[in-house]
Design a protein around this motif. Structure first.
Motif, short mmCIF file in Angstrom:
data_model
loop_
_atom_site.label_atom_id
_atom_site.label_comp_id
_atom_site.label_asym_id
_atom_site.label_seq_id
_atom_site.Cartn_x
_atom_site.Cartn_y
_atom_site.Cartn_z
N SER A 5 -63.15 37.81 15.07
CA SER A 5 -64.55 37.10 14.69
C SER A 5 -64.57 36.57 13.37
O SER A 5 -63.94 36.85 12.29
CB SER A 5 -65.76 38.37 14.59
OG SER A 5 -66.71 37.70 14.22
N GLY A 7 -66.92 35.71 11.52
CA GLY A 7 -68.09 36.29 10.66
C GLY A 7 -67.89 36.65 9.23
O GLY A 7 -68.60 36.38 8.35
N ARG A 8 -66.67 37.14 9.33
CA ARG A 8 -66.09 37.56 7.79
C ARG A 8 -65.61 36.18 7.00
O ARG A 8 -65.65 36.53 5.76
CB ARG A 8 -65.16 38.51 7.92
CG ARG A 8 -65.43 39.93 8.52
CD ARG A 8 -64.37 41.01 8.62
NE ARG A 8 -63.64 40.56 9.54
CZ ARG A 8 -62.49 41.37 9.88
NH1 ARG A 8 -62.23 42.52 9.66
NH2 ARG A 8 -61.87 40.81 10.95
N ALA A 9 -65.44 35.16 7.54
CA ALA A 9 -64.80 34.17 6.88
C ALA A 9 -65.75 33.64 6.06
O ALA A 9 -66.83 33.30 6.40
CB ALA A 9 -63.87 33.27 7.71
N ASP A 10 -65.43 33.22 4.63
CA ASP A 10 -66.44 32.52 3.85
C ASP A 10 -65.79 31.30 3.34
O ASP A 10 -66.49 30.61 2.55
CB ASP A 10 -66.73 33.36 2.84
CG ASP A 10 -65.54 34.14 1.89
OD1 ASP A 10 -64.52 33.72 2.35
OD2 ASP A 10 -65.78 34.77 0.97
N ALA A 14 -60.01 31.75 4.68
CA ALA A 14 -60.40 32.89 5.55
C ALA A 14 -60.65 32.53 7.18
O ALA A 14 -60.10 33.33 7.86
CB ALA A 14 -61.58 33.70 4.77
N GLU A 18 -58.48 33.99 10.22
CA GLU A 18 -59.32 34.69 11.64
C GLU A 18 -58.63 34.12 12.82
O GLU A 18 -58.29 34.61 13.68
CB GLU A 18 -60.59 34.62 11.32
CG GLU A 18 -61.17 35.51 10.32
CD GLU A 18 -60.77 36.91 10.66
OE1 GLU A 18 -60.88 37.45 11.85
OE2 GLU A 18 -60.39 37.71 9.74
N ARG A 21 -55.31 35.41 13.52
CA ARG A 21 -55.52 36.67 14.18
C ARG A 21 -56.01 36.68 15.70
O ARG A 21 -55.56 37.24 16.73
CB ARG A 21 -56.97 37.47 13.74
CG ARG A 21 -56.27 37.84 12.09
CD ARG A 21 -57.26 38.89 11.44
NE ARG A 21 -57.54 40.22 12.24
CZ ARG A 21 -58.63 40.55 12.59
NH1 ARG A 21 -59.68 39.91 12.49
NH2 ARG A 21 -58.75 41.65 13.45
N ALA A 84 -69.84 29.41 12.76
CA ALA A 84 -69.19 29.86 11.46
C ALA A 84 -68.36 28.46 10.70
O ALA A 84 -68.44 28.50 9.70
CB ALA A 84 -68.12 30.84 11.81
#
Length: 149
Positions: A5, A7-10, A14, A18, A21, A84
């Protein structure tokens, strides 16, 4: 393995991590991703996908959509990746100006000019033409003079 996902990427790096992945999760090669995108009517050259995953910056939105769909996601999942990307792009700071270059010493330029002049004199047998700012041509002679001069 759970579906990656964004969502964690800032930041861009990052986000691309993802995406890597996601590719691993899909289990598909770059060529297989290219074929799946083509079957869906989208363009995703394998070399472009590979380059995208090797960078640290955000991919173009249309490339992202083709890639995420080729990996097997659709609908809300694709929308989450696009949202995102837009969030990160909107918050991306303008890159800082590069640090100032160190002042180089001018001495090496003078040495290079002197070496070039010596080289030219050597090639021309001690005669060279010098063109002045006004277009005047001066003949400069160096070295031994011819007998009888």
């Amino acid at each position: 393995m759970t579906t990656p996902s964004p969502g964690r990427a800032d930041d861009g790096a990052a986000f691309v991590a993802e995406l890597r992945r996601l590719k691993a999760w899909s289990g598909l090669s770059y060529r297989q991703l290219e074929r799946r995108a083509a079957e869906a009517g989208e363009t995703l050259p394998y070399s472009t996908a590979s380059t995208m995953l090797g960078r640290r910056s955000l991919p173009r939105e249309e490339l992202l959509v083709a890639f995420v769909r080729a990996c097997g996601l659709d609908g809300d999942d694709v929308d989450a990746w696009v949202a995102a990307r837009r969030r990160i792009a909107a918050g991306a700071a303008v890159p800082a100006a590069p640090p100032p270059r160190r002042e180089r010493r001018a001495g090496w330029r003078a040495a290079l000019a002197g070496a070039a002049a010596a080289f030219v004199f050597g090639l021309t047998g001690g005669v060279a033409l010098a063109v002045g700012g006004g277009g005047d041509v001066d003949i400069v002679e160096a070295g031994p003079t011819a007998p009888g001069r």
